[in-house]
Design an enzyme around this catalytic site. Structure first.
Site, mmCIF file in Angstrom:
data_model
loop_
_atom_site.group_PDB
_atom_site.id
_atom_site.type_symbol
_atom_site.label_atom_id
_atom_site.label_comp_id
_atom_site.label_asym_id
_atom_site.label_seq_id
_atom_site.Cartn_x
_atom_site.Cartn_y
_atom_site.Cartn_z
ATOM 1 C CG HIS A 105 14.201 46.775 -1.972
ATOM 2 N ND1 HIS A 105 13.669 47.888 -1.357
ATOM 3 C CD2 HIS A 105 15.423 47.151 -2.410
ATOM 4 C CE1 HIS A 105 14.550 48.867 -1.415
ATOM 5 N NE2 HIS A 105 15.619 48.454 -2.050
ATOM 6 C CG ASP A 126 18.614 60.253 -4.634
ATOM 7 O OD1 ASP A 126 17.428 60.556 -4.383
ATOM 8 O OD2 ASP A 126 19.004 59.825 -5.745
ATOM 9 C CB CYS A 142 33.369 42.858 -3.771
ATOM 10 S SG CYS A 142 33.806 41.202 -3.247
#
Ligand code: GLN
Ligand code: ZN
Length: 764
Positions: A699, A604, A521
């Site tokens: 990742h 960014d 969430c």
């Protein structure tokens, strides 16, 4: 009578019970029964809540253990072959394996649900894909509610949207339309099954009807619904569209054999008039009046102005009131916000409060405005309060936005001029190395931040802890012989929240959670007022970091578009206006960093692409103001100051012109996973500025060798001028451990040195 209806309720629970129970089950701590019981409690609680709020149509099957598109795949028996499904009931463990993989099998792909921050599991279609009714969840939940005395309207993702959400696997060289007959047959069976169990209505979500559709998919809609009707002739279908206007698909939708059509009148109020002009006489119109995507109270008068037109044209029995889309995208209950500023809180409504708004609007339409006069008066008061509140409106900010001149949207000189000065000022080698900003967020850092927030660590001690961390990161980078250093972002909880907390016009909820994916969430900041920057936000940390080293230190900021996209935004002014205000605050910060001696500043913007409107015709205007905002934020510096930007996604083809127009001196992007394929867009476009194609996929826990990274750099150097190339990972390192970071960055520096040596020997 005008009916009050809902399209979907958040599943996660006010205390994120579902998240906790699910994660506990995954860890092997909670049992399957614990999880099933929590789920059941949540469903019953939410149905009861909606019933008590006076809703006439209450959804079922909107609950999900992970994602409703994955549920649909299970219902249709669309299970990729790698899960070796035996064709029997799909149990929780297989379901979660599809959602998130396990040690034996990879997960299905996940991607964003239209322009929301919800992520769905992408259906996969095999070369020989077939469908077959394979689950009972939708029936079970309908019966479960019925037993509790709640007659629900089950929800399904529609057949064509399901097809368009999915992807064909390699080797499946057919048009997805060819799957329609098989798919429609199963939908027919599902609808018939629901009818047999006593359902009067079913809700079929077809958000793709509000998007640009190819002709073959328009035909697919006609075929599919005709076939469904052949099997299930007498259940009523509410066909819902949302996030955009039906637009050119209005005739298509009107012609389908359904009993109701839902329109999102929050996103696209202008579609009501054309819809009313030719709304088919046999259908009900569901008005999406209450915003399912935001947290503001509904302006009841404005909603009624719109809705009364529908009632006048169609009559009370042919109008439903509804939220604009499922309430899945709103937090659950505002009354739980005990620390939120009372003024700001009085302007807001979460899912539970939105149910009341739906009910009161239906009543006002059915019985006249006088029947809801108290609510109307209250709503008008809120509207007036927001229109005039000094907490929201800052004349200084508004004037400043208006007085932005064209020269504030460009650098003093073109890149070629700036470049010379920057190279002189920075004295960097060829293939300069840097990172994207964050370093590992260790347990220690997180503890210190939490203690500081709680008050158990005082400011001086907190500052000392952060400085110690910064020094460690700086020393490590020096030792690794990196060229442009970063301070590591230890002091930041989150790249948007950190800035929001220091800007005026932002508020933060304590419990305003919204499901992002599975059990994950997010709690987006709320932008309620004009945005300004009372004081510098990052200068202290960056200046300290720079004081530790003779190498250039890169200042790190989040860009205005990303701050906008990852917050709940105002609905009383355009996104563009809000973004310009944020851009001005960033501009001030950039200039203050420059003044403090920071010669390299990275802004960014990972969210630029996801901010793209759903309809292509709206892309141009959006990209224009998005580029303007980035430039407004970044161009207030001298030529010698080097502006970097970073984007971490893979699709540049559609927006490469705009990426170029940002005119950042250096851009770092994600490319390692695709073996530099993503550079294509930059090559075709002849990207003129400098570029850091990520050489380490952060990742993945895998550490690439220097050789691998050199290979990637060779690939890049074959298509772009080596003088343009930077060497960096493809995203921030905050989720990685120190061990991996040390090894991978050392390899990365070695790769850069190898490239330099090769370049030199080639020149000799
Ligand atoms: N500077 C941020 C970091 O390094 C960038 C994060 C992102 O791109 N999402 O963590
Ligand atoms: Zn990134």
């Amino acid at each position: 009578m005008v009916l009050a209806t809902n399209l979907g309720f958040p599943r996660i629970g006010i205390d994120r019970e579902l998240k906790k129970a699910t994660e506990s089950y995954w860890k092997g701590m909670g049992t399957r029964d614990d999880l099933l019981n929590t789920a059941r409690e949540l469903r019953l609680r939410h149905w009861k809540m909606q019933k008590e709020a006076g809703l006439n149509h209450i959804p079922s099957n909107d609950f999900s253990f992970y994602d409703h598109v994955l549920d649909m795949s299970c219902l249709l028996g669309c299970v990729p072959s790698r899960y070796k499904w035996d064709g029997k009931a799909i149990d929780l463990d297989l379901y979660f394996a599809m959602a998130r993989g396990n040690d034996k099998v990879t997960a299905m792909e996940m991607t964003k649900w239209f322009d929301t921050n919800y992520h769905y599991i992408v259906p996969e279609f095999e070369p020989d894909q077939t469908f077959r009714l394979s689950g009972t969840k939708i029936f079970d939940e309908f019966e479960e509610a019925k037993k509790e005395g709640v007659m629900t309207r089950p929800v399904l993702v529609g057949p064509i949207s399901y097809l368009l959400l999915g992807r064909k696997k390699a080797g499946a060289d057919y048009c997805r339309c060819t799957l329609v007959p098989g798919l429609a047959a199963v939908y027919g069976e599902i609808l018939k099954g629901l009818r047999d169990r006593g359902a009067e209505w079913v809700q079929i979500d077809e958000p793709f009807l509000a998007l640009d559709l190819e002709d073959r998919y328009k035909d697919a809609y006609k075929t599919a619904y005709k076939l469904i009707r052949a099997t299930a002739p007498d259940i009523k279908i509410m066909l819902t569209t949302y996030f955009e206007a039906l637009g050119d698909n209005l005739d298509l939708a009107s012609g389908l054999p359904v009993q109701g059509i839902h329109l999102d009148l929050r996103r696209a109020p202008g579609q009501l008039e054309p819809a009313l002009k030719k709304f088919p006489a046999d259908k009900i119109l569901s008005l999406g009046l209450v915003d399912g995507r935001n947290i503001w109270k509904n302006n009841l008068s404005v909603s009624l102005d719109l809705a009364e037109k529908a009632v006048a044209a169609l009559g009370k029995d042919r109008v439903f009131v509804a939220p604009s889309c499922s309430l899945l995208h709103s937090p659950i209950d505002l009354t739980q916000e005990t620390v939120l500023d009372a003024g700001v809180k009085s302007w807001m409504a979460f899912a539970r409060q939105k149910l009341d708004e739906i009910a009161v609007l239906a009543k006002g339409l059915g019985e006249g405005r006088s029947a809801i006069s108290a609510a109307l008066e209250e709503s008008d008061k809120v509207a007036e309060d927001r229109r005039t509140s000094a907490r929201i409106h800052n004349q200084g900010v508004k004037k400043r936005v208006q007085s932005v001149s064209p020269d504030m949207l460009r650098r003093k000189n073109p890149f070629s001029t700036r470049r010379k000065q920057q190279h002189e000022a920075l004295g960097l080698p060829a293939y300069p190395t840097t990172s994207i900003g964050s370093f590992p967020q260790t347990e220690e850092i997180r503890k210190a931040r939490a203690a500081f927030k709680k008050g158990s660590l005082d400011e001086a001690a907190y500052e000392k802890a952060m400085k110690k961390e910064i020094e460690h990161v700086v020393r490590w980078q020096e030792k690794a012989d990196m060229d442009v250093l970063v301070h590591g972002e230890a002091e930041r909880n989150d790249m948007v929240e950190y800035f929001g907390e220091q800007l005026s016009g932002f508020a933060f909820t304590k419990n305003g959670w919204v499901q992002s994916y599975g059990s994950r969430c997010v709690k987006p900041p709320v932008i309620f007022g004009d945005v300004s920057r009372p004081a510098p936000m990052t200068v202290k940390w960056s200046a300290y970091a720079q004081s530790l080293t003779a190498k250039p230190m890169k200042g790190m900021l989040t860009g205005p578009i990303t701050i906008l996209c990852w917050s709940f935004v105002r609905d009383d002014q355009s996104r563009e206006e809000t973004c310009r205000q944020i851009a001005l605050a960033i501009r001030d910060e950039v200039q203050d960093l420059e003044k403090a001696g920071i010669g390299v500043i990275q802004i960014d913007e990972p969210a630029i692409r996801e901010g793209l409107p759903l309809r292509r015709r709206d892309w141009g205007p959006y990209l224009k103001w998005a580029v303007d905002c980035f430039k407004l934020g970044t161009t207030g510096v001298e030529d010698r100051t080097q502006i970097h930007t970073h984007m971490c996604y893979s699709q540049f083809n559609d927006i490469i012109d705009s990426v170029g127009a940002l005119d950042a001196d250096v851009i770092s992007i994600e490319t390692s996973r695709s073996q530099m394929m993503l550079l294509d867009a930059f090559v075709k476009y002849k990207y003129p500025n400098e570029i850091g194609p990520g050489v380490w996929d952060i990742h993945s826990p895998r550490i690439p060798s220097a050789g691998e990274m050199t290979d990637l750099l060779e690939k890049a150097a074959a298509v772009i001028d080596p003088a343009q190339i930077w060497v960096n990972p493809d995203c921030g390192l905050k989720t990685r451990g120190w061990k991996e970071v040390e090894a991978a960055l050392n390899n990365m520096v070695a790769a850069a040195k190898l490239m330099r040596a090769k370049k030199q020997s080639a020149a000799a």
